[in-house]
Structure formats: structure tokens, C-alpha cells
Design a protein around this motif. Sequence first.
Motif, mmCIF file in Angstrom:
data_model
loop_
_atom_site.group_PDB
_atom_site.id
_atom_site.type_symbol
_atom_site.label_atom_id
_atom_site.label_comp_id
_atom_site.label_asym_id
_atom_site.label_seq_id
_atom_site.Cartn_x
_atom_site.Cartn_y
_atom_site.Cartn_z
ATOM 1 N N ASP A 147 58.724 52.426 63.481
ATOM 2 C CA ASP A 147 57.526 53.191 64.132
ATOM 3 C C ASP A 147 57.293 54.282 63.384
ATOM 4 O OD1 ASP A 147 55.761 54.435 65.558
ATOM 5 O OD2 ASP A 147 56.702 54.101 67.595
ATOM 6 N N ALA A 149 55.943 56.736 64.143
ATOM 7 C CA ALA A 149 55.734 57.754 64.942
ATOM 8 C C ALA A 149 56.974 58.420 65.786
ATOM 9 C CB ALA A 149 54.471 57.693 65.924
ATOM 10 N N LEU A 212 38.797 36.144 57.017
ATOM 11 C CA LEU A 212 38.267 37.151 56.109
ATOM 12 C C LEU A 212 37.690 36.315 54.960
ATOM 13 C CD1 LEU A 212 41.275 39.575 55.997
ATOM 14 C CD2 LEU A 212 38.880 40.011 56.714
ATOM 15 N N ARG A 324 42.821 44.437 72.527
ATOM 16 C CA ARG A 324 41.778 44.387 71.080
ATOM 17 C C ARG A 324 42.655 43.905 69.997
ATOM 18 N NH1 ARG A 324 41.986 50.765 71.739
ATOM 19 N NH2 ARG A 324 39.894 51.114 73.017
ATOM 20 N N LYS A 326 43.329 41.136 67.402
ATOM 21 C CA LYS A 326 42.356 40.333 66.813
ATOM 22 C C LYS A 326 42.998 39.144 66.502
ATOM 23 C CE LYS A 326 39.118 43.330 66.948
ATOM 24 N NZ LYS A 326 39.731 44.179 67.956
ATOM 25 N N ARG A 328 41.470 35.810 65.917
ATOM 26 C CA ARG A 328 40.082 34.746 65.564
ATOM 27 C C ARG A 328 40.616 33.544 65.129
ATOM 28 N NH1 ARG A 328 37.993 40.119 63.714
ATOM 29 N NH2 ARG A 328 36.860 40.950 65.472
ATOM 30 N N LYS A 375 31.151 33.808 60.104
ATOM 31 C CA LYS A 375 30.828 34.887 60.629
ATOM 32 C C LYS A 375 29.803 34.751 61.691
ATOM 33 C CE LYS A 375 30.073 37.744 56.828
ATOM 34 N NZ LYS A 375 29.834 38.704 55.941
ATOM 35 N N ARG A 422 27.628 32.263 71.570
ATOM 36 C CA ARG A 422 28.611 32.070 70.790
ATOM 37 C C ARG A 422 29.928 31.599 71.798
ATOM 38 N NH1 ARG A 422 29.205 35.074 65.274
ATOM 39 N NH2 ARG A 422 31.151 33.892 65.292
ATOM 40 N N PHE A 483 45.872 44.260 57.574
ATOM 41 C CA PHE A 483 47.119 45.411 57.542
ATOM 42 C C PHE A 483 46.824 46.313 58.766
ATOM 43 C CE2 PHE A 483 43.451 46.923 54.859
ATOM 44 C CZ PHE A 483 43.625 46.166 53.764
ATOM 45 N N ASP A 484 45.790 46.187 59.335
ATOM 46 C CA ASP A 484 45.958 46.873 60.778
ATOM 47 C C ASP A 484 46.766 46.191 61.836
ATOM 48 O OD1 ASP A 484 43.953 44.817 60.909
ATOM 49 O OD2 ASP A 484 42.332 45.942 61.833
ATOM 50 N N GLN A 485 46.929 44.979 61.608
ATOM 51 C CA GLN A 485 47.883 44.119 62.370
ATOM 52 C C GLN A 485 49.339 43.607 61.757
ATOM 53 O OE1 GLN A 485 44.727 42.403 65.707
ATOM 54 N NE2 GLN A 485 45.495 40.870 64.286
ATOM 55 N N ASN A 489 52.211 48.032 62.959
ATOM 56 C CA ASN A 489 51.184 47.571 63.646
ATOM 57 C C ASN A 489 50.929 46.454 64.340
ATOM 58 O OD1 ASN A 489 49.574 50.145 63.254
ATOM 59 N ND2 ASN A 489 48.744 49.419 61.366
ATOM 60 N N PRO A 491 52.670 43.602 67.025
ATOM 61 C CA PRO A 491 51.339 43.024 67.213
ATOM 62 C C PRO A 491 50.427 44.391 67.659
ATOM 63 C CG PRO A 491 52.883 42.884 69.325
ATOM 64 C CD PRO A 491 53.735 43.167 68.073
ATOM 65 N N PRO A 493 50.267 48.829 67.810
ATOM 66 C CA PRO A 493 51.119 49.958 67.303
ATOM 67 C C PRO A 493 52.228 50.547 68.237
ATOM 68 C CG PRO A 493 48.837 50.344 66.857
ATOM 69 C CD PRO A 493 49.125 48.928 67.542
ATOM 70 N N GLY A 494 53.448 50.971 67.943
ATOM 71 C CA GLY A 494 54.552 51.399 68.984
ATOM 72 C C GLY A 494 55.156 50.260 69.474
ATOM 73 N N ARG B 164 51.363 64.765 64.065
ATOM 74 C CA ARG B 164 52.418 64.922 64.961
ATOM 75 C C ARG B 164 51.866 65.647 66.395
ATOM 76 N NH1 ARG B 164 56.598 62.149 63.965
ATOM 77 N NH2 ARG B 164 57.253 62.098 61.927
ATOM 78 N N MET B 171 48.514 59.157 66.937
ATOM 79 C CA MET B 171 49.142 59.082 65.457
ATOM 80 C C MET B 171 49.269 57.609 65.331
ATOM 81 S SD MET B 171 52.585 60.054 63.750
ATOM 82 C CE MET B 171 53.379 59.551 62.380
ATOM 83 N N ARG B 172 49.561 56.966 66.305
ATOM 84 C CA ARG B 172 49.621 55.300 65.915
ATOM 85 C C ARG B 172 48.233 54.671 65.903
ATOM 86 N NH1 ARG B 172 53.908 55.068 70.548
ATOM 87 N NH2 ARG B 172 55.913 55.090 69.329
ATOM 88 N N GLN B 176 46.632 52.805 62.228
ATOM 89 C CA GLN B 176 46.177 51.505 62.472
ATOM 90 C C GLN B 176 44.554 51.514 62.103
ATOM 91 O OE1 GLN B 176 45.580 49.826 66.595
ATOM 92 N NE2 GLN B 176 46.318 47.630 65.430
ATOM 93 N N LEU B 179 43.432 51.593 58.364
ATOM 94 C CA LEU B 179 43.397 50.390 57.559
ATOM 95 C C LEU B 179 42.270 49.204 58.068
ATOM 96 C CD1 LEU B 179 47.286 50.203 57.300
ATOM 97 C CD2 LEU B 179 45.575 50.993 55.621
ATOM 98 N N ASP B 188 35.169 47.312 69.472
ATOM 99 C CA ASP B 188 36.086 47.607 70.420
ATOM 100 C C ASP B 188 35.522 48.561 71.413
ATOM 101 O OD1 ASP B 188 38.015 45.801 69.477
ATOM 102 O OD2 ASP B 188 39.230 47.219 68.427
#
Lengths: 545, 514
Positions: A147, A149, A212, A324, A326, A328, A375, A422, A483-485, A489, A491, A493-494, B164, B171-172, B176, B179, B188
Motif C-alpha cells: 500500500d 500510502a 476494453l 465502484r 468494475k 463487467r 459498448k 440495458r 490498472f486502476d484495479q 488498487n 480490489p 485502494p487500501g 501525504r 492519496m489512494r 487509482q 490510471l 461514478d
Amino acid sequence: MALSSSYDAIIVGAGHNGLTAGAYLARAGRKVLIVEKNDWIGGAAVSRSLHPGWTYSNCSYVCSLLRREIVRDLDLPAHGLQVIPYEGGATFTKDGDYFAYYSDHDALRREMARHSPRDADAYARYSQAVLRQCRFIRPFLLRDAPDPASLRPRDLGEMAYLVRKAHGLGRKELGETMRFWTMSIGDFLDQHFENDLIKAHLAGSGIIGTGLGVYSPGTAYVLLHHYMGDIDGGIGAWGFARGGMGAISAAMGRAFEAAGGTILTGAGLDRFLVRDGRVTGVALEDGREFRAPVVASNMDVKRTFLTHLDASDLPEDFRRAVGRFKIRGSSAKLNIALDRMPEFPAAPPHASFLRGDMHVSTSLWELERAYDDWKAGRWSDAPYIDMLIPSQIDPTMAPVGGHMMTVFVQYAPYDLEADGVRSGANWTDEKRAALADKVIGRIEIACPDIRDRIRHVEVRTPLDIEREVGLTEGNIFQGELTFDQLFFNRPVPGWSQYDSPVKGLYLCGSSAHPGGGVMGAPGANAARAILRDTGGSGRMKGYAA
Amino acid sequence: MTRVTHVVIGGGLNGLVAAALLARAGKSVCLLEQSPTLGGMAAPGPDGSARMAHLLYNLSPRVARDLGFAGGRWPLSMTELPSVSLSPEGAHVVVRGARATLADGTPHAQAAAFATLHGRLTRWGALLRHLAEAAPPGGLDGGALSMQGLRQMIRLGRVGLGLRGMGKPEMRAFLQALLSNAHDLILDELVDGPLAGLLAADAVRGAAAGPRSPGTVFSLIYRMGHGGAASVPKGGMGALIDAVAGVARAAGARVETGAKVARILVEGDRVTGVETETGETIGAKAVLVSPGAQVACALAGHRHFDIEATNRLRGIRARGTAAKINLTLDGTPEIPGLPADLLGARLVLAPSTEAVELAFNPSKYRRMSDAPVIEAVMPGLTDDGQPKAHLSAIVQYAPHDLEGGWSDAARDRLLKITLDRLAQVAPGLPARVTAAEVITPDRIAGETGVPGGHWHHAEMALDQLLALRPANGIGRYALGPKGLFLCGASAHPGGDLMGLAGLNAARAALEAAS
Ligand SMILES: Cc1cc2nc3c(=O)[nH]c(=O)nc-3n(C[C@H](O)[C@H](O)[C@H](O)COP(=O)(O)OP(=O)(O)OC[C@H]3O[C@@H](n4cnc5c(N)ncnc54)[C@H](O)[C@@H]3O)c2cc1C
Ligand SMILES: Cc1cc2nc3c(=O)[nH]c(=O)nc-3n(C[C@H](O)[C@H](O)[C@H](O)COP(=O)(O)OP(=O)(O)OC[C@H]3O[C@@H](n4cnc5c(N)ncnc54)[C@H](O)[C@@H]3O)c2cc1C
């Protein structure tokens, strides 16, 4: 089977990751119960017989990602697992030609040169580049994602490992790695090759299971996700599990039971039991309750936290982040029982590539268009198909003379569009049949007699996959591999290290790092986290530790 | 033969900034611009109108300071415009900073969610600004203990500290979102519609990407470095260009227009000067090139670049997708549902995120959008210095490599599509058009020499950003033979009227000289 009312750990879901986590925990001396809603085990790694005499790998169908450390630790071959590599593959064109992929270098070179001498020269550079990325990523699969952070020693340690690895690449190579991780498979292939057919053949792995297109940034990574496995040391090689993908789960199940674990099938979870922010056990749909200080969920992150937990047991921002996530659905599948081997008029007799993965998409643009349809909430007008006939290599899949064909389809939406709305509910039987007809029409490009060969077809839309396996929206990886998952990240972040805001409740399925595929890594990593957090006598034994 | 220490090729904003800074640092500088007017993509039309670029939203205060403008501020009088997201259904949305309302003044149903999102993006934008204001981090040339290396570490540390300072959760979220793709980030928080569409359009303006493309959040955040509000400078873009050219000249730089560089001269492994189309040679120790790495390579000769570098240059993606349409009107058009005092706003036609993605689709296959995304502005309504009757419209997507080529018929078609689209919100507009100029990416490429006529000279995708911009190995301004530098939008931090690529390049050239 004697059930007790309390365990050291309960695992919800007997997918291959739940079984892997369970086996590691049991081998560390823990008393473990696995509860599975279906009457069989395996989740998306399953073999079933739906037409007498034929066996389908209903969901996943080929094996490569399964970490060899896990195979060794759990002694899976001794529990009956046998993986047989297959060689090569082909893409057929409408005008009766094909591009064949051979694992034999000289044969491949000749075949490439037949389509483009320049590309034949470029291939070595291309495969070197992909291999370098594979080598870079593999050590991360069985480690925790740090992590960024956090200042905890473990996170700093993992971060330092990452920096060291990155530094070791050298500046130029690090740049290439960063590019590779962020670019599209289309751009990556365009950079190496000129021939449309060759590019289309290689591109498929960049979009399988993914919402994608071939030209969406991030799809080069998805390709890597399909190449980072190995069979018998051959990096990027794929094979069939003898008896279908269920054989993997079956071997894991036996390894788990041999270590003293208990599996309860037909036992769907109703809810996790939580008291004072701590998990205390599970309540099943049939009313039974079992107690344990540790519960690991093999279900995807959405199902785990949004369906089977009270909102009040979770911090609001965590719930929102999970909401949130994703996940799909973009894939469908046909499993087909054939009365005999279909004809492939374009192929030379006994061509080895007929035993490999076969396709009919002939350009990157055709693939990109297939994505545009998705899409908009339609299945692709010209879908990408990945079809194999494993019964040629594994005779247990079909009766003598007969054959089994597995056809993976990209793209089909979960939330199908109908009259401006949909929704998964739009998947009627007519729609399902129309999709199957579309796919069979695509197969006809390679084998025109396919319709006469069919004895039975199992059609699996994203909705069917969701209903049976529980994969939300039918996403095959328990969550998009964007990459955001990914990595820290995944499942959300944190929370990339398998634990959750509910003490004692863990994730052990593909929603967690390093993601989907029949890999076993999330399960093994989760077991490691559980043993670390719960201390005591249990230490994980084996390579994956 | 004339001799200077530095030649700058191209008199766009970045070239001018580089020339001015080099001259102010005591170098002898010659800037050569091929066109009769300075400004490149920001060059004003003959009547002072905004010919291509029309709004400022990312102009760097840092550049103003280094140029030595009084008080460290741009000497421009700027009018900040509200943004209006036009809805074909009539409920236009007005955005002022973080505040979203409907055109009739009533609050927007999602005003609170928008304000939160806007606040986040702006905070993150301020953070990325630190990164934009220096050479990209990554290559510790000369080792970590060199001055340069240390400075870089400190800068990175500052970004780190900024992160920080915002606390772990934020920050997290930042790491995320950076990207992620604009479509997901926006939806969202917001229901899809004109408000969401406005943000989506801003994320992809000038790009060969749709809001669903991963990496588009990065571009959006970049744009929000100064809050994202668009301004019209009094006197148009010409005022901006004149101000910077003025600094350059005052510091002793020679600034020439109508001077096209035909060759960059190289001896051994060093550049020695340039030769213009008319045969004039100018000796120099360093040459800074605005219109992109591929152009630099072509002008210097491929043989001065190793094969690997040439391959990388060939791999740079620069497919321009933005066309510019300038309309001369016989009067101010009416937009039903929009109060007259908002006609001078930044008018955006992007009715939803989905609509922006749909507009993008055909461009992938080298076709123009049937329902393009449009950003239109009538600068004359807020600035007396510009013609009253001019409507300036950026039209996306109109791909550089249109199938069949950009014939006159194709350009007419783009004009018709654009007018039809505008007529959906301003039915009376087409009838008011007395003249139209259609500047498609092929023309932009032809006029500026920029590959693909691309807004940013090279696509702003994650694999072409920061140390990878425009390509791996040339992310720090220097490329090829010694003394050759990139100073235009293809270098970090990219395009938009920002001035930072020029500033960073000038610094790199000065560091190399010392
Ligand atoms: C059509 C398809 C094709 C694929 N092809 C391949 C391939 O060829 N190769 C490859 O490597 N990967 C492939 N994959 C991906 C791979 O199969 C999955 O990513 C992987 O199997 C997921 O494993 P898992 O253990 O993490 O989760 P799952 O397999 O999803 O396991 C979750 C388990 O939880 C159970 N469960 C759900 N809800 C409850 C409940 N309420 N109570 C109790 N139990 C519950 C489910 O029944 C299931 O057994 C494919 C997937 C699909 C769907
Ligand atoms: C249609 C359009 C609209 C835009 N609108 C906006 C906007 O509203 N706001 C905003 O912030 N940004 C906008 N942009 C982007 C912005 O204008 C550019 O990113 C920025 O101006 C780039 O500046 P530059 O100095 O790097 O390059 P350029 O402005 O492209 O300058 C390059 C210069 O080099 C010269 N040159 C090339 N070859 C030679 C040679 N061989 N010899 C001599 N000279 C040469 C060219 O003539 C040109 O003047 C727009 C871009 C386009 C295409």
C-alpha cells in the motif's frame, strides 16, 4: 461426514482459489470448513457432463496460469492432476487461407514469412519483449501488493522490493516496461508487425474477458496476464487438464481433504455473522450456522461485501469503493458436443494447429469493432472466438469417435440492450439462441460442416455465468484487469492484502491481487495473510510462503 | 555566416518561451518561424480572430515569472468565461468553477456531487502541476548526487508530501484515478447527461481517445491544474504571442518569420547550426525544435540517430483528431433556452459521456463523427479586440488520416455535419453564416509541420507521458546528436497553451551548456 459447529477457519466458495486457500490452511494444521452453494466444487474451474458421454469444461477451458509453486506445495499431481500441453493454433480467413502458429521455431518462421517476411524477422524481438515482461512480473504474483500510502514495515519492505526490481531493469528497460504496462495491445503489435492476420492472431489474449478494445490502453497488460503462466517450464505455454478444468479443482479438493479439511456442497451462504466489527462465522441459506474466528470469501468483492453483509458492518467509504469496483461481463461461451471431428477444409490433413486454439478474426479493426458493439450493449456482430477441440488430446472428454469443442466468445454484454433499456434481464431464450447462431456462423468460417456435427450445445451468456458461478455480471476475472484495479488498487485502494474492515473476514478469490484466471495465487496469498495475522502454531509450508 | 549559441525552430508559444528564456539567461538566440506570423497553433487570423487555439485555461504562472513580467503575472487582461453544456433537449447546464446550475438559474440536481468531484480534480491538478513545471522524474542522469538528481528528488518529494498532506484515503484515491478512465470516474459520481458530458469532452479534447480509454483521467486532471476555467485574453491569442515575443526581442533574441529551416547541421556527434530554405546558414551550439521529435530527426538526418531511436520515433502516436471551423456570422445567433448574456460563454456540445464516446468511435476507423463534440466560443462578445461576428468551433473527431483523404468535398461534409449539429441547439445559426473556414488536421499539419496536425504534437496517452514523452529514451528534451533538444508540445508536459515545454527545454539546454 461429521460436521462440527466451529472451525478455525471457514471458506465460502469452493472455487479453485477457495480450495487453494483451504488446502494451505489445513496443511498448516488449521481445522477448515469450505461451504459451496453448488452441488459440485470448482467455481469457474469445473468439468460437467450435460450431454451423456461428453464432458465440458463449462467455464475456463485451458490451463497455464496455475502457479507451479502451488502445484508442488499441494502435491496436485499425486492427487490426480495431469496437464497436457497443446501446441500452436491458427486463425482462419474467409477466403480459405489461415495463419498457423507453431511452437516449433522453424515452422513458425516459415509460416510467418509466408504472410510477411518482415514480420518473421520481427517475431523474435516481439517474443523477447513479452518474455522480459513475464519474467519481471512473475515474482510479484505470490507476494503482497504494497500500500503506497502506508508506512508499515511490510508495505515499505514490499515497496523496496518493487523499487529494487525496477531499478534492476536499468533505465531504458524500465521505460519499456512502463510503456508496455500502459499501452494497448494494438499499438504494441503495430509497433512490431505489419501483417493484419498475424496481428489479429496475437491480439486475442489482450482482450479475453476484458471490457476494453484492442486499441484501449492497458490491453498489453491483459495479454501479459495470459502469458505469464507456464507448463513444464515453458513460459507462456498452455495446456489441457486431463478430464477438463474440473480436474484441477478436484485435485485441490482431494489435497484439502487429505490435509483434514471438510467440504460442504449444496451449502449456499446467507450471510456472514459479525459481532462488534469482527466476523464470528457464517449462516447458510438452509439456516445452519457455523462459527469461526476467520472467514475467507472466495466470492467476488461485490458479492462478498454488498450482498452478504449488513451495510452497518462496513465503513461507508469502503462500501462506496466496493460499489465502484468494475466487474463487467464481456464474455460468453459455447460448449459443443460433436458426433465426430468436423472438417477444416483450409487445413492440411493432421495439421498440429487443429489441436490448438483457433480463431477467425482477421484484423485489429475487426476486433476493435467487436468492442464497439459491446459498448453499445450488443453482442459483437463479428465476435472474437477462441475455440479448441480438447478431445483430440484428452479422450476422456468425449465418447469414442465423438469430440468436444469449447468456444470462448468476446464480446457479449451482461446488460444487454433492448428497447433502450440495458439489463441482464434482457437475456431471453431467443436472445441466447440468436447469440449461439451468430457464434456458430463464425465457426463455419473454419469448419463449414459444423452445424451437421452438433449433438448438443451449452450456451453460456454472462448472465448464465453469474447465476451459476456467482461471478457478478459474469466477469470471468472477478473484476476488470485495468490498472486502476490491479496490484495495490485491487480490489480497492487500501485493501490489497486480503483482509477487510471486518476483522477476521478475508478475500481469497480472484477479486484480490493478482486477479483472475485459474492461477491459485489469490488463494495462496490469502492463506499466507491469514496465517500471518492469526499467528499461533500454523506456518505456511511450501514455496508459496 | 551568422553565429549564435542557440537556434530555436518554430515560433509557437513554446518556441517563443524557450527563446525568451535563453536570451534572458544571456545566450545569443535566433528563433526561426516558417510562417509569416508568429504563434503556431495559437497564431491569430489576419483580423485578430482566434484562428486555431481560442481559449486559455492552462497558461503557466511559472512561465510568467521566469519571463520576468511585472509582478510575475501575465500582462494580459483576461475574461474568465463560464462553461455552458448545451443540451439538445433544452436544459442547458452552466458551470462556473465548481458551481453547476441550469441556464434558467435553478440549481442543478447534481450540483453537490459535481462540486465535490471538481474540488478533487482541481486539488489533484495542482499536484500534477509540480510535475509539469520541471523535466519529468525518472532518469537520474548524472547520478542521484548530482545537483540535477537532487533537485529531482526534492521535487518528487514535494509531490509525495503533497500527497501525504492530503491524507491516506485521498492519496489512494488519487493513485487509482490517475490510471483510470474519464467515463468511469465521471459516471461514478454523476448521472450521464450534459454535465457529465462536459467533463468527458474536456478529458479528451485534442486526443485520439474516447472517455472510456484508460489514461483519460490523467489528461483531465492536467487541464484542472489551474481550476480548469477558460479565459479569453483581451486582444486574442495575438496579445499572448506578442507579449512573449516582446520579451524575447527585448532580451536580444533575433526573431524571424518567413524563415523555414531546411536542415539541421551536424558535425561528428554535435549539431553545429541550421540551414534555412533560402540557403542561409546559422551556426549554433544548440538547436531547439518545436514541431516534434520526428521533425527534428528528419531535419538533422536519420543517420545521426541510432536504429533503436529511429524505431522509437516512428512509434510515436500523433493522429490529430481536432478540426477547427471558423464561422463569420451576420449577427449573433440565438440559442433557445440560453439567456443572451451567456452567448459569450464557452459553449460545449457534448450531451453525455456516452455521446462523446460515440463521436470517438468512427475516428478509429478513419471516419469523421456524424455527431461531433463541439467547443464553440464567440470571443468578440467578451473582447472588443476581436471581431464581433466570429464563431470559433473546435470539432471532434475529424481524424487526420481520413479515409479517402481530406478532399474539398470531405471538408464540406464536415462543415455541414457541424452546422447541423449546432442547429440542434441554435436553429437560426446556419442561416447567419456568411463565410466558413474549415481547418482540418491535415491542414494544421501542413501549416505547422506538426505530425498528424495533433493538438499536443504527440498523443497524451500514459505510455507517452512524463519520462516516456514523446518516447522512451528521449523524455528529457535532448535527443540524437549533442546539442539537439525538443522544445514543443511533444515534449513533457505536452500541449495546450501552457508554455512549460518551452520553459523546461530552455532549462535543459542551459544545463547542458554549463
Ligand atoms: C467462461 C469462462 C472462461 C474462462 N476461461 C479461462 C481459461 O481458459 N483459463 C483460465 O486460466 N481462466 C479462465 N477463466 C477465468 C477463471 O476461470 C476464473 O478467473 C477463476 O476460475 C476464478 O476462480 P476463483 O476461485 O477466484 O472464483 P470462482 O471460480 O468464481 O469461485 C467462487 C465460488 O464461490 C461459490 N459461491 C458463490 N456464491 C456463493 C454463496 N453464496 N455461498 C457459497 N458459495 C458461493 C461459487 O459457486 C464458486 O464455486 C474463465 C472464466 C470463465 C467464466
Ligand atoms: C485546432 C486547435 C485548437 C486548439 N485550441 C486550443 C485552445 O483553445 N487552448 C489551448 O490551450 N490549446 C489549444 N490547442 C493546443 C495548443 O495550441 C498547442 O498545444 C500549442 O499551441 C503548441 O505550441 P508549440 O509552441 O509547442 O507548437 P506550435 O504552436 O505547433 O508551433 C510550432 C511552430 O513551428 C513552426 N515550424 C515547423 N517547422 C518549421 C521549420 N522547419 N522551420 C521553421 N519553423 C517551423 C510552425 O510553423 C509552428 O509555428 C489547440 C490546437 C489546435 C490544433
